[in-house]
Structures are given as structure tokens and as C-alpha cells.
Design a protein around this motif. Structure first.
Motif, PDB file in Angstrom:
ATOM      1  N   SER A   1       0.835  -1.198   0.000  1.00 53.42           N
ATOM      2  CA  SER A   1       0.000   0.000   0.000  1.00 53.42           C
ATOM      3  C   SER A   1       0.873   1.252   0.000  1.00 53.42           C
ATOM      4  CB  SER A   1      -0.896   0.018   1.236  1.00 53.42           C
ATOM      5  OG  SER A   1      -0.130   0.278   2.394  1.00 53.42           O
ATOM      6  N   GLU A   2       0.246   2.368  -0.299  1.00 49.06           N
ATOM      7  CA  GLU A   2       0.945   3.654  -0.249  1.00 49.06           C
ATOM      8  C   GLU A   2       1.441   3.952   1.160  1.00 49.06           C
ATOM      9  OE1 GLU A   2       0.126   7.914   1.065  1.00 49.06           O
ATOM     10  OE2 GLU A   2      -1.573   6.582   0.670  1.00 49.06           O
ATOM     11  N   ILE A   3       0.645   3.593   2.175  1.00 45.96           N
ATOM     12  CA  ILE A   3       1.037   3.835   3.569  1.00 45.96           C
ATOM     13  C   ILE A   3       2.281   3.026   3.915  1.00 45.96           C
ATOM     14  CG2 ILE A   3       0.304   3.746   5.974  1.00 45.96           C
ATOM     15  CD1 ILE A   3      -1.359   5.714   4.422  1.00 45.96           C
ATOM     16  N   GLU A   4       2.298   1.765   3.509  1.00 50.40           N
ATOM     17  CA  GLU A   4       3.469   0.916   3.744  1.00 50.40           C
ATOM     18  C   GLU A   4       4.709   1.523   3.106  1.00 50.40           C
ATOM     19  OE1 GLU A   4       5.759  -2.653   4.686  1.00 50.40           O
ATOM     20  OE2 GLU A   4       3.882  -1.862   5.468  1.00 50.40           O
ATOM     21  N   PHE A   5       4.583   1.994   1.871  1.00 53.41           N
ATOM     22  CA  PHE A   5       5.710   2.576   1.145  1.00 53.41           C
ATOM     23  C   PHE A   5       6.209   3.843   1.837  1.00 53.41           C
ATOM     24  CE2 PHE A   5       7.276   5.191  -2.551  1.00 53.41           C
ATOM     25  CZ  PHE A   5       8.415   4.438  -2.800  1.00 53.41           C
ATOM     26  N   ALA A   6       5.265   4.718   2.204  1.00 53.01           N
ATOM     27  CA  ALA A   6       5.648   5.984   2.838  1.00 53.01           C
ATOM     28  C   ALA A   6       6.331   5.744   4.179  1.00 53.01           C
ATOM     29  CB  ALA A   6       4.416   6.862   3.024  1.00 53.01           C
ATOM     30  N   GLY A   7       5.892   4.723   4.904  1.00 61.91           N
ATOM     31  CA  GLY A   7       6.456   4.434   6.213  1.00 61.91           C
ATOM     32  C   GLY A   7       7.932   4.105   6.184  1.00 61.91           C
ATOM     33  N   ARG A   8       8.447   3.672   5.039  1.00 61.41           N
ATOM     34  CA  ARG A   8       9.870   3.351   4.921  1.00 61.41           C
ATOM     35  C   ARG A   8      10.764   4.583   5.005  1.00 61.41           C
ATOM     36  NH1 ARG A   8       9.301  -0.562  -0.450  1.00 61.41           N
ATOM     37  NH2 ARG A   8       8.237  -2.317   0.594  1.00 61.41           N
ATOM     38  N   TYR A   9      10.175   5.765   4.762  1.00 57.82           N
ATOM     39  CA  TYR A   9      11.000   6.959   4.587  1.00 57.82           C
ATOM     40  C   TYR A   9      10.716   8.047   5.621  1.00 57.82           C
ATOM     41  CZ  TYR A   9      11.904   4.622   0.210  1.00 57.82           C
ATOM     42  OH  TYR A   9      12.270   3.683  -0.730  1.00 57.82           O
ATOM     43  N   THR A  10      10.134   7.671   6.762  1.00 63.24           N
ATOM     44  CA  THR A  10       9.916   8.655   7.826  1.00 63.24           C
ATOM     45  C   THR A  10      10.091   7.992   9.185  1.00 63.24           C
ATOM     46  OG1 THR A  10       8.322  10.180   8.849  1.00 63.24           O
ATOM     47  CG2 THR A  10       7.410   8.243   7.750  1.00 63.24           C
ATOM     48  N   LYS A  11      10.596   8.771  10.139  1.00 63.88           N
ATOM     49  CA  LYS A  11      10.719   8.302  11.519  1.00 63.88           C
ATOM     50  C   LYS A  11       9.647   8.933  12.410  1.00 63.88           C
ATOM     51  CE  LYS A  11      15.756   7.460  11.426  1.00 63.88           C
ATOM     52  NZ  LYS A  11      15.526   6.241  10.696  1.00 63.88           N
ATOM     53  N   ALA A  12       8.645   9.556  11.785  1.00 64.48           N
ATOM     54  CA  ALA A  12       7.585  10.217  12.548  1.00 64.48           C
ATOM     55  C   ALA A  12       6.779   9.201  13.364  1.00 64.48           C
ATOM     56  CB  ALA A  12       6.645  10.969  11.597  1.00 64.48           C
ATOM     57  N   LYS A  13       6.202   9.673  14.462  1.00 66.92           N
ATOM     58  CA  LYS A  13       5.308   8.847  15.271  1.00 66.92           C
ATOM     59  C   LYS A  13       3.961   8.723  14.553  1.00 66.92           C
ATOM     60  CE  LYS A  13       8.067   8.528  18.929  1.00 66.92           C
ATOM     61  NZ  LYS A  13       8.676   7.254  19.347  1.00 66.92           N
ATOM     62  N   MET A  14       3.420   7.503  14.550  1.00 68.32           N
ATOM     63  CA  MET A  14       2.188   7.238  13.819  1.00 68.32           C
ATOM     64  C   MET A  14       1.034   6.937  14.773  1.00 68.32           C
ATOM     65  SD  MET A  14       3.118   7.514  10.681  1.00 68.32           S
ATOM     66  CE  MET A  14       4.543   7.388   9.570  1.00 68.32           C
ATOM     67  N   ILE A  15      -0.016   7.748  14.704  1.00 62.17           N
ATOM     68  CA  ILE A  15      -1.255   7.473  15.430  1.00 62.17           C
ATOM     69  C   ILE A  15      -2.254   6.990  14.390  1.00 62.17           C
ATOM     70  CG2 ILE A  15      -3.096   8.417  16.869  1.00 62.17           C
ATOM     71  CD1 ILE A  15       0.142  10.319  16.647  1.00 62.17           C
ATOM     72  N   CYS A  16      -2.590   5.704  14.433  1.00 60.43           N
ATOM     73  CA  CYS A  16      -3.361   5.066  13.368  1.00 60.43           C
ATOM     74  C   CYS A  16      -4.719   4.613  13.895  1.00 60.43           C
ATOM     75  CB  CYS A  16      -2.597   3.876  12.806  1.00 60.43           C
ATOM     76  SG  CYS A  16      -1.006   4.347  12.109  1.00 60.43           S
ATOM     77  N   ILE A  17      -5.759   4.930  13.143  1.00 60.15           N
ATOM     78  CA  ILE A  17      -7.129   4.704  13.608  1.00 60.15           C
ATOM     79  C   ILE A  17      -7.899   3.903  12.581  1.00 60.15           C
ATOM     80  CG2 ILE A  17      -9.295   5.864  14.219  1.00 60.15           C
ATOM     81  CD1 ILE A  17      -7.230   8.281  14.953  1.00 60.15           C
ATOM     82  N   THR A  18      -8.513   2.810  13.032  1.00 63.07           N
ATOM     83  CA  THR A  18      -9.386   2.031  12.160  1.00 63.07           C
ATOM     84  C   THR A  18     -10.643   1.660  12.932  1.00 63.07           C
ATOM     85  OG1 THR A  18      -9.439   0.271  10.502  1.00 63.07           O
ATOM     86  CG2 THR A  18      -8.505  -0.295  12.649  1.00 63.07           C
ATOM     87  N   GLY A  19     -11.567   1.001  12.252  1.00 61.12           N
ATOM     88  CA  GLY A  19     -12.855   0.636  12.821  1.00 61.12           C
ATOM     89  C   GLY A  19     -13.890   0.658  11.721  1.00 61.12           C
ATOM     90  N   SER A  20     -15.012   0.007  11.935  1.00 59.70           N
ATOM     91  CA  SER A  20     -16.053   0.005  10.924  1.00 59.70           C
ATOM     92  C   SER A  20     -16.780   1.341  10.879  1.00 59.70           C
ATOM     93  CB  SER A  20     -17.054  -1.126  11.205  1.00 59.70           C
ATOM     94  OG  SER A  20     -16.400  -2.376  11.212  1.00 59.70           O
ATOM     95  N   ASN A  21     -16.870   2.021  12.026  1.00 57.08           N
ATOM     96  CA  ASN A  21     -17.585   3.293  12.106  1.00 57.08           C
ATOM     97  C   ASN A  21     -16.851   4.262  13.026  1.00 57.08           C
ATOM     98  OD1 ASN A  21     -20.065   2.493  10.607  1.00 57.08           O
ATOM     99  ND2 ASN A  21     -20.175   0.998  12.250  1.00 57.08           N
ATOM    100  N   GLY A  22     -16.942   5.549  12.689  1.00 59.70           N
ATOM    101  CA  GLY A  22     -16.396   6.590  13.554  1.00 59.70           C
ATOM    102  C   GLY A  22     -14.953   6.953  13.318  1.00 59.70           C
ATOM    103  N   LYS A  23     -14.287   6.253  12.381  1.00 59.20           N
ATOM    104  CA  LYS A  23     -12.841   6.485  12.268  1.00 59.20           C
ATOM    105  C   LYS A  23     -12.502   7.856  11.680  1.00 59.20           C
ATOM    106  CE  LYS A  23     -12.403   3.452   8.175  1.00 59.20           C
ATOM    107  NZ  LYS A  23     -13.783   2.885   8.226  1.00 59.20           N
TER     108      LYS A  23
END
Length: 446
Positions: free
Chosen positions: A94-116
């Protein structure tokens, strides 16, 4: 990975274009292909970075020689081009996987069926209001890859769909949030709920004891599946009731208790009303508390946050009837939350591209809250099969203008017309945003 490798991007939207720019900047041989038309703004970006691309077709000879494919989340593995890619055993990420290779930033990641989306935007708002150098990405905001390529952020708040998580492998969330899991997108998961659940839990992969996992304690699927998906991360749970949890309600206050930090705010001070938004606020505040944001800054952000467009959005009152746009409710559970918050007799507009929906979840609320149903879709047979026996007036519409006309005829002063479709929009509309905009436009004409 060697810089001379060939990367092919499938999909020329926000995600794909951002991935292409990052790949180009990092020195890869890049090609982008989209079976649909590409928006002019994205074509301008691709041309600016001298990235070759094609639209309205897939040239297999230019795709199948890739060392790695970055796939936009909307492309299913059952499409002809993906079948050929899988046959050749080309790596797909995915694009997210690819981008993650090139940053050391902290990631706050949110998923769920509703409300995300609401939770993501609220979390971002809290961090941004506190003066943190934060980016917004995933299903909202700009492409993560484009931001990594052209900006520098210390934190990213990312909304992740199950489709994005499916092609993520080494990426790590420093804070992972699962709000809830209810049936959705089952057409992409062989109509097997467990496949969809497993996809959501991929957000926990690679977490360490230094990371955090936030989840809704009262979700029956989450409480069961946590045992089957162990994580090294610290667990933080939230619910309305439960003083032993890290977030709960007591004496009409939202209480947040994490190690060494206590925060509380009166429920009537929260900018977002309703039970579902209370849970979203708990999840966002837990993230902020874990990140040691000052209490006053959290409080002010919770009080002045603006709601999400197309999610229980009050549009207008016409001839005494309130019109609410909840076009973002593309699954049954989202509609359940919307109906639960209705206090007046309601005319419900629902329908679209069914994703394997089970409407029994909203049966009780439909019987209690609605005085009329308008089915807006190309094929409404499944809706009729389920709801015709309820004894509620039902109308069929094939366009938004017709749906608004029929709804206004069913409604009386003091009633509410609610667009909360339960379904995807792609049978009659370009997107749920398009559906919501048409709803607002047609209401304005009344």
C-alpha cells in the motif's frame, strides 16, 4: 531496496499520485497506470515530477515488469490486472506501507467500521491545536507519501481502512486505535466476517511494549478477538461504564485515567453530541493523554471541534422538516448510530450498492423511529424483501431529486428526513461525498 528498481503505481488518485511522487524523489523508475480517468490536478502533479502515466487502460507490458507494485486501496485482488500480478508473484504494497519506509515520525493510526473519520479528525485537531508538528493522512487529508516526500512532520494521524491494512507489512503504529468491528465490505472478504476482522487487527502488527493499543471495551467482536490477536503494546480501553477502564463516564463527566495522568471534562462541554461521538472523543483523548498533551489544550480542542461533513450533518429546516445528511453511513452499523440519535419521527433514505448487508441490526430502530422509507438505488429488491413486511410506507427513487421529493411528501412539520444509506454510493453516485452534496443541493431547492 536499490534505487534503480522499477515501481508501478496502480491508481492515479490521491494515494497513487502521492506514492508516485515519493518513488520518483527516491530515485526509482516509476510508472503509474489507472483504468479510469485521472483528475487534471493529479495529472498536473505527475507531469510536474516528470512521471510517466496512462489512464483509461492498463498496459500489461508496462506493469508486469515491475519489481514492486503500489496498489490503491480501492482495487480488488479479483480485477484482471491484479490476477496477472499475483500470478507473477510481484510484491504488492500500500501507499502507507511505502511511505512508512522513509519517515521516523510517530504514527497514530485509527481504524474501525464506524467513527474512524471523526476520531481521526478530532485527534488531529487536538494535536494541531496543541502546536504539534502533525500531518493528517490516510482516508482523509493529503496522501501520506506526498507529505513524506515534500514536508516534514513529527507526527501523523492516519485513518486506515481494511483495504489499506491488507497491503501493510512492516509499517508500525505507535498508537493503534480500533474503535469497533461490525460487518462491512464483506464482498471484498469472500463474505467471511473473520477475514474482515483479521484485516482490521493488522493495525497491531509490529507493535512493541513501547507502543499503545486503544480499543472500545464493550465491542463484542473486539473483546473476543483481542485474545486471538495478542500484542506487546500497552492496552487502553474505553466505554461508557467501567471505572476500572482508562476512559469512562462518571457523574456526567468523561474521565480519562492513564498512568500518572488524569483528565476529565463535562459531557455537555463536548463539541460533538451523541453516544457514538462520546466514544470517538474518548479514543481521541486517550491518544492525546498518552502523548502528554496539556489538559487545557485537550479541553479547548474538545470544546471547539467542528463536526465531519456528510456525517450526521444538519443541512436545513424546510417547511418545518429537518434534513440531515449522513451520506458517510455506508454500512448498517453507521445507520444504527444515526437512527439511535433521532428524536423526531424520521423519513429514512437508504440504499445503494449493497456490500453483503444484514439489515436485522436496524430492524428495531426502523420500527420505532421511522414513519417512511425511501429506497435510493439501482436495485432495491433486497431492501424490499427485508422491509416490506414492516408496514411502513415505502417509496422507490432512482435519483436524489426524486428521493428528496418523495421524502418531503412523506414528512410533516416537526419530522426529520435522514439520508443514512447503509450502502456504498457507486450505483448512482461517484462517491459518498457526491451523494451527500447532491442531497444538500436538492434540499436547498425545496
Amino acid at each position: 531496496m536499490k534505487a534503480n528498481k522499477r515501481i508501478v503505481i496502480l491508481g492515479g488518485g490521491e494515494s497513487g499520485t502521492g506514492a508516485a511522487v515519493l518513488a520518483k524523489i527516491k530515485g526509482f523508475d516509476v510508472f503509474l497506470s489507472d483504468k479510469s480517468p485521472i483528475k487534471d490536478s493529479y495529472k498536473e502533479t505527475l507531469s510536474k515530477y516528470e512521471i510517466p502515466f496512462e489512464e483509461m487502460t492498463h498496459s500489461y507490458d508496462l506493469i508486469l515488469n515491475a519489481d514492486e507494485i503500489i496498489k490503491s486501496p480501492g482495487i480488488a485482488e479479483t480485477t484482471p490486472v491484479m490476477i496477472e500480478i499475483i500470478k507473477k508473484k510481484i510484491s504488492v504494497i500500500s501507499e502507507i506501507e511505502f511511505a512508512g519506509r522513509y519517515t521516523k515520525a510517530k504514527m497514530i493510526c485509527i481504524t474501525g467500521s464506524n467513527g474512524k473519520t471523526t476520531t481521526t479528525l478530532l485527534t488531529y485537531h487536538i494535536l494541531k491545536s496543541a502546536g504539534m508538528n502533525v500531518g493528517l493522512a490516510g482516508n482523509v487529508g493529503k496522501s501520506l507519501a506526498l507529505q513524506v516526500a515534500t514536508e516534514q512532520h513529527d507526527y501523523y494521524v492516519i485513518e486506515l481502512s481494511s483495504f489499506q491494512l491488507d497491503n501493510m507489512y512492516d509499517f508500525k503504529a505507535n498508537i493503534a486505535v480500533i474503535l469497533n468491528i461490525t460487518p462491512d465490505h464483506l464482498d471484498r472478504y469472500d463474505y467471511k466476517m473473520q477475514n474482515y476482522v483479521n484485516s482490521k487487527f493488522r493495525i497491531l502488527q509490529n507493535q512493541t511494549e513501547n507502543d499503545a493499543f486503544i480499543y472500545w471495551h464493550d465491542d463484542p467482536i473486539l473483546s473476543k478477538e483481542i485474545k486471538a490477536h495478542p500484542t506487546k503494546a500497552k492496552l487502553f480501553s474505553f466505554a461508557e461504564n467501567g471505572s476500572d477502564l482508562e476512559a469512562y463516564v462518571d457523574s456526567q463527566k468523561m474521565i480519562i485515567d492513564t498512568i500518572g495522568r488524569h483528565f476529565e471534562i463535562e459531557l455537555d462541554k463536548l463539541a460533538l453530541p451523541g453516544k457514538h461521538n462520546l466514544l470517538n472523543s474518548m479514543a481521541a483523548t486517550l491518544s492525546a493523554n498518552i502523548l502528554d498533551i496539556k489538559k487545557d489544550e485537550i479541553r479547548h480542542a474538545l470544546e471547539d471541534f467542528q463536526g465531519v461533513e456528510h456525517r450526521l450533518e444538519r443541512v436545513d429546516i424546510k417547511k418545518g422538516v429537518l434534513y440531515i445528511n449522513d451520506s458517510k453511513a455506508t454500512n448498517v452499523n453507521s445507520c444504527w448510530y444515526a437512527l439511535q440519535s433521532m428524536t423526531a419521527p424520521t423519513v429514512l433514505i437508504l440504499g445503494g450498492k449493497d456490500k453483503g448487508n444484514d439489515y436485522s441490526e436496524i430492524s428495531k430502530l426502523v420500527k420505532e423511529k421511522t414513519k417512511g422509507l425511501v429506497f435510493l438505488g439501482v436495485n432495491n429488491d433486497k431492501l424490499h424483501d427485508f422491509f416490506d413486511s414492516f408496514g411502513i410506507p415505502i417509496k422507490d427513487a432512482r435519483s436524489m431529486s426524486e428521493a428528496i421529493k418523495l421524502s418531503s411528501e412523506l414528512a410533516s412539520p416537526g419530522d426529520t428526513v435522514l439520508l443514512s444509506p447503509c450502502c456504498a454510493s457507486f450505483d448512482l453516485f461517484k462517491s459518498y461525498e457526491d451523494r451527500g452534496e447532491q442531497f444538500k443541493c436538492e434540499v436547498s431547492k425545496l
